[in-house]
Design a protein around this motif. Structure first.
Motif, mmCIF file in Angstrom:
data_model
loop_
_atom_site.group_PDB
_atom_site.id
_atom_site.type_symbol
_atom_site.label_atom_id
_atom_site.label_comp_id
_atom_site.label_asym_id
_atom_site.label_seq_id
_atom_site.Cartn_x
_atom_site.Cartn_y
_atom_site.Cartn_z
ATOM 1 N N ARG A 164 0.835 -1.208 0.000
ATOM 2 C CA ARG A 164 0.000 0.000 0.000
ATOM 3 C C ARG A 164 0.867 1.255 0.000
ATOM 4 N N ALA A 165 1.888 1.279 0.853
ATOM 5 C CA ALA A 165 2.761 2.454 0.922
ATOM 6 C C ALA A 165 3.550 2.641 -0.371
ATOM 7 N N ALA A 166 4.011 1.539 -0.947
ATOM 8 C CA ALA A 166 4.808 1.634 -2.173
ATOM 9 C C ALA A 166 3.958 2.120 -3.350
ATOM 10 N N TRP A 167 2.749 1.590 -3.496
ATOM 11 C CA TRP A 167 1.895 2.006 -4.608
ATOM 12 C C TRP A 167 1.398 3.442 -4.442
ATOM 13 N N ARG A 168 1.408 3.947 -3.229
ATOM 14 C CA ARG A 168 1.008 5.344 -3.038
ATOM 15 C C ARG A 168 1.990 6.288 -3.728
ATOM 16 N N THR A 169 3.253 5.875 -3.881
ATOM 17 C CA THR A 169 4.197 6.715 -4.613
ATOM 18 C C THR A 169 3.819 6.797 -6.087
ATOM 19 N N TYR A 170 3.064 5.808 -6.570
ATOM 20 C CA TYR A 170 2.571 5.835 -7.951
ATOM 21 C C TYR A 170 1.312 6.690 -8.057
ATOM 22 N N THR A 171 0.376 6.497 -7.132
ATOM 23 C CA THR A 171 -0.883 7.239 -7.208
ATOM 24 C C THR A 171 -0.719 8.707 -6.832
ATOM 25 N N HIS A 172 0.308 9.020 -6.013
ATOM 26 C CA HIS A 172 0.562 10.396 -5.603
ATOM 27 C C HIS A 172 1.983 10.788 -6.035
ATOM 28 N N PRO A 173 2.223 10.911 -7.340
ATOM 29 C CA PRO A 173 3.589 11.198 -7.817
ATOM 30 C C PRO A 173 3.995 12.637 -7.534
ATOM 31 N N GLU B 192 13.189 19.632 -7.135
ATOM 32 C CA GLU B 192 13.400 20.215 -5.813
ATOM 33 C C GLU B 192 13.228 21.732 -5.843
ATOM 34 N N LEU B 193 12.291 22.205 -6.656
ATOM 35 C CA LEU B 193 11.993 23.635 -6.715
ATOM 36 C C LEU B 193 10.769 23.984 -5.881
ATOM 37 N N ASP B 194 10.015 22.978 -5.473
ATOM 38 C CA ASP B 194 8.830 23.189 -4.649
ATOM 39 C C ASP B 194 9.180 22.731 -3.235
ATOM 40 N N LEU B 195 9.243 23.688 -2.318
ATOM 41 C CA LEU B 195 9.697 23.373 -0.971
ATOM 42 C C LEU B 195 8.553 23.146 0.009
ATOM 43 N N GLU B 196 7.309 22.971 -0.520
ATOM 44 C CA GLU B 196 6.199 22.657 0.370
ATOM 45 C C GLU B 196 6.444 21.291 1.019
ATOM 46 N N VAL C 63 8.603 13.403 -2.992
ATOM 47 C CA VAL C 63 9.931 13.148 -3.564
ATOM 48 C C VAL C 63 10.674 12.118 -2.722
ATOM 49 N N ASP C 64 10.665 12.299 -1.406
ATOM 50 C CA ASP C 64 11.405 11.403 -0.521
ATOM 51 C C ASP C 64 10.825 9.988 -0.531
ATOM 52 N N GLU C 65 9.492 9.880 -0.569
ATOM 53 C CA GLU C 65 8.877 8.557 -0.551
ATOM 54 C C GLU C 65 9.212 7.768 -1.811
ATOM 55 N N ARG C 66 9.218 8.455 -2.958
ATOM 56 C CA ARG C 66 9.571 7.751 -4.197
ATOM 57 C C ARG C 66 11.025 7.293 -4.146
ATOM 58 N N ALA C 67 11.900 8.135 -3.633
ATOM 59 C CA ALA C 67 13.315 7.769 -3.535
ATOM 60 C C ALA C 67 13.518 6.617 -2.555
ATOM 61 N N ALA C 68 12.620 6.507 -1.580
ATOM 62 C CA ALA C 68 12.766 5.475 -0.548
ATOM 63 C C ALA C 68 12.578 4.063 -1.087
ATOM 64 N N LEU C 69 11.941 3.917 -2.229
ATOM 65 C CA LEU C 69 11.747 2.579 -2.792
ATOM 66 C C LEU C 69 13.082 1.867 -3.016
ATOM 67 N N ALA C 70 14.117 2.634 -3.278
ATOM 68 C CA ALA C 70 15.441 2.032 -3.530
ATOM 69 C C ALA C 70 16.023 1.380 -2.275
ATOM 70 N N ASP C 71 15.512 1.750 -1.096
ATOM 71 C CA ASP C 71 16.058 1.235 0.157
ATOM 72 C C ASP C 71 15.180 0.174 0.795
ATOM 73 N N SER D 240 9.313 7.670 7.257
ATOM 74 C CA SER D 240 8.860 7.290 5.910
ATOM 75 C C SER D 240 7.933 6.080 5.994
ATOM 76 N N PRO D 241 6.679 6.203 5.536
ATOM 77 C CA PRO D 241 5.785 5.034 5.537
ATOM 78 C C PRO D 241 6.344 3.867 4.733
#
Length: 371
Positions: free
Chosen positions: A52-61, A69-73, A80-88, A109-110
């Protein structure tokens, strides 16, 4: 997402996901004899959480600005961080955080914390063979997410057709456009082979074309076509009309669809997508009260999103296809009025074909709207 379960007859873990038409299942791991049913159930629980957490990076890209990294909200950084977390994820499964002196370090990180939970359950079972089987299983799940991000919804990535994504892959929009060329009223393949948000972008484009052609025949405005067609056959009216109004106002199909879908996804997350807009509606509702016995609540819209928050993209796609059908019905009704009495059925079929052929031609001619 993939749903994991325990096959108690075979003492195995089973992975199952939707293909759009039905569910596909396979054996994720054969369980050692020492694994109890409760341990197996806990494994399925944490594996479901990781999926569920991994697929959320797809549904909420992340948006292009966020990826750069131009949007600092905070929410942008999180995506951004959650998508990068898939590698770990695999490393976290193999070497999870374990309790020390009664304390447990948990990740913010979820995705990563879900992976640590899988790793901790496997650490407790202490079977290297089972760990390797589930690492292979998780790697296949992550590969499916990456394929879906590229717009390739084949194999295991096909489960993405049941999800709602906040963005639309250009490759998937093109695939949906091709399917509508074959059948402008929509086909099963539009729901089982293509991402629903991307399919809605293409369908909004085709609805606009069909509405303009029907409006010309009915001598009305394109934004009124579905409303008039509803007198001929019950149709979804509100959402297709809203889409047509926004398209007529200059928005692109992608802008309209992603905005509507994004708002509904926010509602599903328990958030109000447009607080300012909601306040305007409430103020207008108060100003519209014209009688002492009029109930204020009755004048307030009963929904803050026109889409079903549980399945917004699919709900939108269904309504847009209903709108295209309405365009056809209205065109046919006005064409029948202009035709000689007792026109033979084959000629009517020819006229229907002429309508759809014209819609196809115009959809191709104006494909720049899909860019």
């Amino acid at each position: 997402m993939t749903d994991y379960g325990v096959d108690t007859d075979r003492h195995a873990l089973v992975a199952m996901w939707s293909s759009g038409l039905g569910n596909t299942a396979h054996t994720a791991a054969d369980l050692p004899d020492k694994v109890t049913t409760d341990q197996a159930l806990l494994l399925t629980h944490v594996l479901n959480g990781l999926s569920r957490a991994a697929w959320r990076t797809y549904t909420h890209p992340a948006s292009p600005l966020e990826e750069a990294e131009l949007d600092l909200e905070p929410e942008g950084w999180e995506r951004v961080d959650e998508r990068a977390a898939l590698a770990d994820v695999v490393d976290a499964i193999r070497s999870p955080n374990l309790p020390e002196d009664g304390m447990l370090l948990e990740s913010y990180s979820p995705v990563i914390e879900s992976a640590h939970r899988v790793g901790r359950e496997l650490h407790g079972i202490a079977d290297a063979g089972l760990t390797e089987q589930l690492v292979t299983e998780v790697e296949a799940e992550l590969a499916a997410i990456e394929a879906a991000e590229r717009g390739d919804l084949t194999g295991r990535a096909r489960q993405a057709v049941r999800l709602t994504r906040a963005d639309a892959s250009p490759l998937q929009v093109a695939a949906a456009d091709s399917l509508l060329q074959k059948d402008p009223l929509g086909s099963t393949a539009l729901f089982s082979e293509v991402d629903a948000t991307a399919a809605s972008v293409a369908a909004a484009h085709w609805l606009q074309v069909a509405a303009e052609i029907a409006a010309e025949m009915a001598e009305t405005a394109p934004t009124e076509v579905v409303i008039e067609a509803d007198d001929l056959e019950p149709l979804a009216v509100d959402t297709p009309t809203l889409v047509l109004e926004r398209l007529a106002g200059g928005e692109t199909p992608r802008q309209v669809v992603t905005n509507l879908v994004g708002d509904a996804m926010a509602v599903a997350d328990g958030r109000i997508p447009d607080v300012e807009g909601l306040m305007v509606l409430l103020v207008q509702a108060g100003e519209d009260l014209s009688a002492d016995d009029e109930d204020f609540e009755a004048t307030v819209p009963d929904r803050i999103t026109p889409l079903d928050p549980a399945r917004p993209a699919h709900d939108l796609l269904e309504d847009l296809l209903d709108g295209i059908r309405g365009c056809w019905l209205l065109y046919r009704a006005y064409e029948d009025d202009a035709a000689p009495p007792n026109t033979p059925a084959p000629q009517r079929a020819d006229r229907d074909k002429a309508f759809f052929d014209r819609v196809r031609k115009e959809a191709v001619a104006r494909q720049d709207r899909l860019l």
